[in-house]
Motif scaffolding. Structure first.
Motif, PDB file in Angstrom:
ATOM      1  N   TRP A   1      -4.729   5.541   5.686  1.00  0.00           N
ATOM      2  CA  TRP A   1      -4.126   6.495   4.728  1.00  0.00           C
ATOM      3  C   TRP A   1      -4.048   7.848   5.436  1.00  0.00           C
TER       4      TRP A   1
ATOM      5  N   THR B   1      -7.546   2.567  -1.997  1.00  0.00           N
ATOM      6  CA  THR B   1      -6.801   3.509  -1.154  1.00  0.00           C
ATOM      7  C   THR B   1      -7.293   4.936  -1.333  1.00  0.00           C
TER       8      THR B   1
ATOM      9  N   GLU C   1     -12.834  -5.356  -9.139  1.00  0.00           N
ATOM     10  CA  GLU C   1     -11.801  -6.151  -8.461  1.00  0.00           C
ATOM     11  C   GLU C   1     -12.439  -7.153  -7.487  1.00  0.00           C
TER      12      GLU C   1
ATOM     13  N   ILE D   1      -6.186  -4.017  -1.006  1.00  0.00           N
ATOM     14  CA  ILE D   1      -5.627  -2.778  -0.473  1.00  0.00           C
ATOM     15  C   ILE D   1      -4.625  -2.169  -1.435  1.00  0.00           C
ATOM     16  N   SER D   2      -3.955  -3.035  -2.192  1.00  0.00           N
ATOM     17  CA  SER D   2      -2.944  -2.522  -3.124  1.00  0.00           C
ATOM     18  C   SER D   2      -3.550  -1.785  -4.315  1.00  0.00           C
ATOM     19  N   GLU D   3      -4.853  -1.955  -4.505  1.00  0.00           N
ATOM     20  CA  GLU D   3      -5.518  -1.274  -5.615  1.00  0.00           C
ATOM     21  C   GLU D   3      -5.692   0.201  -5.283  1.00  0.00           C
ATOM     22  N   THR D   4      -5.363   1.067  -6.289  1.00  0.00           N
ATOM     23  CA  THR D   4      -5.447   2.530  -6.098  1.00  0.00           C
ATOM     24  C   THR D   4      -6.871   2.969  -5.787  1.00  0.00           C
TER      25      THR D   4
ATOM     26  N   VAL E   1      -7.706  -0.287   7.087  1.00  0.00           N
ATOM     27  CA  VAL E   1      -6.875   0.299   6.024  1.00  0.00           C
ATOM     28  C   VAL E   1      -6.603   1.749   6.410  1.00  0.00           C
TER      29      VAL E   1
ATOM     30  N   ARG F   1      -4.695  -7.975   1.124  1.00  0.00           N
ATOM     31  CA  ARG F   1      -3.546  -7.217   0.611  1.00  0.00           C
ATOM     32  C   ARG F   1      -3.736  -6.855  -0.869  1.00  0.00           C
ATOM     33  N   ARG F   2      -4.294  -7.804  -1.591  1.00  0.00           N
ATOM     34  CA  ARG F   2      -4.529  -7.559  -3.025  1.00  0.00           C
ATOM     35  C   ARG F   2      -5.482  -6.379  -3.212  1.00  0.00           C
TER      36      ARG F   2
END
Length: 595
Positions: free
Chosen positions: A197, A80, A103, A74-77, A195, A71-72
Motif C-alpha cells: 500500500w 489494507t 474474517e 487482501i481485499s478486506e479494507t 501486501v 486475495r480474499r
C-alpha cells in the motif's frame, strides 16, 4: 608312459565343455534377468509418473485455493488499512483488528486445513489467529523464527503472489505466546504473500496443516510406509513434507533437486530406487523412495526357475559331455597307443576304421594309417638308397679316371702336333687343357681375379681359332685387384655370351672388353662389346629374366645373376645395358674381398 587322468585330453575336454555350458547359461540368465529387471523398473517408473501427474494436479488445486484465500483477505479494507497503520485513533484500530480476526475465523470454518493465519506490517504489528485463539503483538522481537528467517532475513517484500515454505511448526510464529500454554506442536506448510500500500509493505502468511498437505500425495504410502515413501523437498533440497516428522528439515543432495524443464529423473541409491518429480509449486520436487526388493518381488519366482534350470542343464551337460567326449577321444587314445608301439620299432601298424565318418577324427585315423605305411615304405626306400649310394661312390671313384685320361690324351695330341710343327694345334690343345685342368684339380668355390683372368684368356684363345682375327678380347685389370676374391668361373658365361651374340655380321671387328674397378667396399666387373646390341623390347625381356625362371637365349647370364645373389644377397648381381647397333654391356657388382 601312462598319462595321468587329470592331464588327459578326455578330462580337459569334459572340463572345457562343462564350463562353457555353464558360462553360456549363466550369461543368458543374467541377460534375461537384467532385461526383466530393467523392464520392471521402467514400468514402475512409468506408473509412478502417471500417478504423480494426478497428485501434482491435486497440489495445484490446493495452491489455487490458498491463492484465493490470500486475495480474499487482501481485499478486506481492515487488512489494507492495517498495512500502514490507522490515523483515526485507537478505536478505529481496534475495530479494524477485530474485523480482520473475524474474517480469519471465516477462513478457518470454510477451509479446515488452514491451521493459522499471520499478518505482519512494517510498524511492528503482528496479528496471529488459529482455531483456538487470536494473538495481538506490537513487539517486533516476538514475531517468531519464521518471520526472522523468511521475511526479515530475506526481505520477502519483493514481487507478487504466494511463495511457499516448509519445515516450520506453530511455535515458530510466536514463540512466547504459544509456548506459555504448552500447546501441542503442529507442523505447517506455509504460504506467504506480500501486501503493498504505497510505500508500505505487510505480509500475510497462511499456515496449512502438514498432515493434510501430505495426505494429498501420500495417502497410499501412509498405509504401507515401510514399502514406499513419498515426500517433497524445496528448491534448496530441504525436506518440507514427509510422513515421518523427524525427516522434516533434513537436506538431500543436489541430484534430488529438479526443475520443471529437466523433467522426472530416476536413479538408484543403495537398495532404493529414487524418482524425483519436479512440481509447479515454488520449484519444489516430489521424491519417491521405493526399495528395489519391492519393485522386483515378482521376479523372485523367475530367479528360482532359472536356478533350477541352470542346475538341471549343468547336470545334463556333464553327463552328455562325458558320453560325447569318450566317443570322440577313443580313436585318439588308440592312436596314442599305436604311436607308442611305433616308437618301440613296430612299424607298419594300422588302426581299424571304426566309423566311415569323414570328420577330423576319421581323417586323423586315415592319415595315421597312411603315415605308418609311408614310414615303412620310406625306411625300405632309405635302405635301398644307402645301398645305391655306396654303389655310386664306387662308380665315382672309377669315373675320376676319365678327366685324367682326357687331359693325358690332350697332352699326347699336343706333343704329336709339336713333332709335326703344327703350332696352331699346339696352342689350341694347350688352351683347352688349361680350361679342363681347374675342373678336376681345383675344388674351390672361390678364387682370385687373376685366376679368373687366366681362365678367360685360355677361353679366348680357343674362341679366336673359331672367329679368327674378327674378334679381339681386351682386359683392363689393375694389378692391385689381382688378389680380389670372386666366385669361380663367374665371367666365362658372360664372355661366352659376348662371343655368341656380340659378334657383328658386318665387316668391322668386334672388340670384347673386360674392365675391373673398386668403389668403396664393392668390386665392379664390366664385360662389354661393340656388337649389334639389343632392341629395347628384347633388352626389357632380358632384364626381367634375371629375376624370373623363364627360358631365354641368355640363360648363362641369368644363372650368373642368381648365383651371385645366392652367395651375397639381393644387393649384388648384374646390370644389363644395350643400345641397338652400338653394343651390349653387363656390369657385375660383388663385395670386395681379398683371397
Amino acid at each position: 608312459m601312462k598319462i595321468p587322468f587329470f592331464r588327459s585330453v578326455f578330462t580337459k575336454m569334459i572340463f572345457a565343455l562343462s564350463v562353457s555350458f555353464l558360462i553360456i547359461i549363466s550369461i543368458s540368465f543374467l541377460y534375461i534377468y537384467g532385461s526383466v529387471r530393467d523392464s520392471m523398473k521402467e514400468k514402475t517408473d512409468s506408473e509412478k509418473i502417471q500417478n504423480f501427474n494426478q497428485l501434482e494436479h491435486n497440489i495445484d488445486i490446493l495452491s489455487g485455493e490458498v491463492e484465493l484465500i490470500t486475495r480474499r483477505l487482501i481485499s478486506e479494507t481492515a487488512l489494507t488499512d492495517l498495512v500502514f497503520g490507522v490515523d483515526g485513533g485507537n478505536d478505529r484500530e481496534v475495530v479494524l483488528k477485530a474485523d480482520l480476526f473475524r474474517e480469519m475465523e471465516k477462513v478457518f470454518t470454510e477451509y479446515t486445513y488452514v491451521e493459522s493465519i499471520c499478518f505482519y506490517n512494517s510498524d511492528n504489528l503482528s496479528l496471529i489467529a488459529d482455531k483456538e485463539q487470536n494473538i495481538l503483538i506490537n513487539d517486533k522481537d516476538s514475531r517468531g523464527r519464521f518471520y526472522e528467517e523468511q521475511i526479515a532475513g530475506k526481505g520477502n517484500g519483493a514481487g507478487n503472489g504466494v511463495k511457499w515454505y516448509g519445515g516450520y511448526i506453530n511455535s515458530d510464529f510466536n514463540i512466547k505466546a504459544l509456548k506459555d500454554e504448552n500447546r501441542k506442536e503442529v507442523y505447517y506448510v506455509s504460504a506467504c504473500r506480500p501486501v503493498y500500500w504505497g510505500a508500505h509493505t505487510a505480509w500475510l502468511v497462511i499456515n496449512i496443516n502438514l498432515d493434510y498437505f501430505t495426505d494429498i500425495y501420500n495417502s497410499l504410502e501412509k498405509e504401507n510406509i515401510q514399502l514406499s515413501t513419498t515426500y517433497i523437498i524445496d528448491e534448496n533440497g530441504k525436506v518440507v513434507s514427509h510422513l515421518d516428522k523427524s525427516e522434516v528439515g533434513k537436506r538431500r543432495e543436489n541430484q534430488y533437486i529438479r526443475n520443471k524443464n529437466d523433467g522426472p529423473f530416476t536413479f538408484e541409491e543403495g537398495d532404493q530406487q529414487i524418482l524425483c518429480y519436479p512440481l509447479h509449486l515454488n520449484g519444489w520436487t516430489m521424491v519417491n523412495e521405493t526399495p528395489l526388493s519391492v519393485i522386483l518381488k515378482d521376479i523372485k519366482d523367475i530367479q528360482i526357475v532359472f536356478r533350477i534350470a541352470v542346475i538341471a542343464v549343468a547336470v545334463f551337460s556333464v553327463f552328455f559331455t562325458i558320453f560325447w567326449v569318450r566317443y570322440i577321444t577313443s580313436p585318439l587314445t588308440d592312436t596314442v597307443e599305436a604311436m607308442k608301439c611305433m616308437e618301440n620299432g613296430m612299424l607298419g601298424i594300422t588302426l581299424p576304421q571304426r566309423t566311415k565318418s569323414r570328420d577330423e577324427i576319421g581323417l586323423l585315423v586315415t592319415q595315421f594309417n597312411q603315415m605308418s605305411q609311408k614310414i615303412m615304405q620310406l625306411v625300405e626306400e632309405n635302405t635301398k638308397m644307402e645301398e645305391n649310394k655306396r654303389e655310386m661312390e664306387i662308380k665315382m671313384l672309377k669315373s675320376q679316371m676319365n678327366p685324367h685320361f682326357l687331359y693325358n690324351t690332350l697332352n699326347t695330341i699336343k706333343w704329336m702336333a709339336i713333332m709335326k710343327g703344327e703350332d696352331s694345334i699346339v696352342d689350341c690343345t694347350t688352351a683347352l687343357g688349361d680350361l679342363l685342368q681347374p675342373l678336376y684339380r681345383d675344388n674351390r668355390t672361390f678364387w682370385s681375379l687373376e685366376n679368373e683372368k687366366n681362365y678367360i684368356v685360355s677361353y679366348g684363345k680357343i674362341m679366336n681359332y673359331r672367329y679368327g682375327e674378327k674378334v679381339s678380347l681386351r682386359m683392363d685389370f689393375g694389378e692391385v685387384l689381382y688378389d680380389a676374391k670372386i666366385p669361380k668361373f663367374v665371367l666365362q658365361p658372360i664372355v661366352e655370351n659376348a662371343f655368341l651374340y656380340g659378334v657383328s655380321e658386318k665387316e668391322e671387328n668386334t672388340i670384347i672388353t673386360i674392365t675391373a674397378w673398386q668403389e668403396a667396399e664393392d668390386l665392379f666387373l664390366r664385360i662389354s662389346d661393340n656388337g649389334e646390341g639389343l632392341e629395347e623390347e628384347k633388352l626389357t625381356e632380358l632384364r626381367d629374366s634375371l629375376h624370373e625362371t623363364q627360358e631365354t637365349n641368355h640363360i648363362g647370364i641369368s644363372n650368373v645373376h642368381q648365383r651371385i645373389q645366392l652367395l651375397y644377397g639381393p644387393s649384388y648381381g648384374l646390370e644389363i645395358d644395350s643400345i641397338k647397333e652400338l653394343g651390349f654391356s653387363v656390369t657385375m657388382r660383388l663385395p670386395f674381398e681379398l683371397t
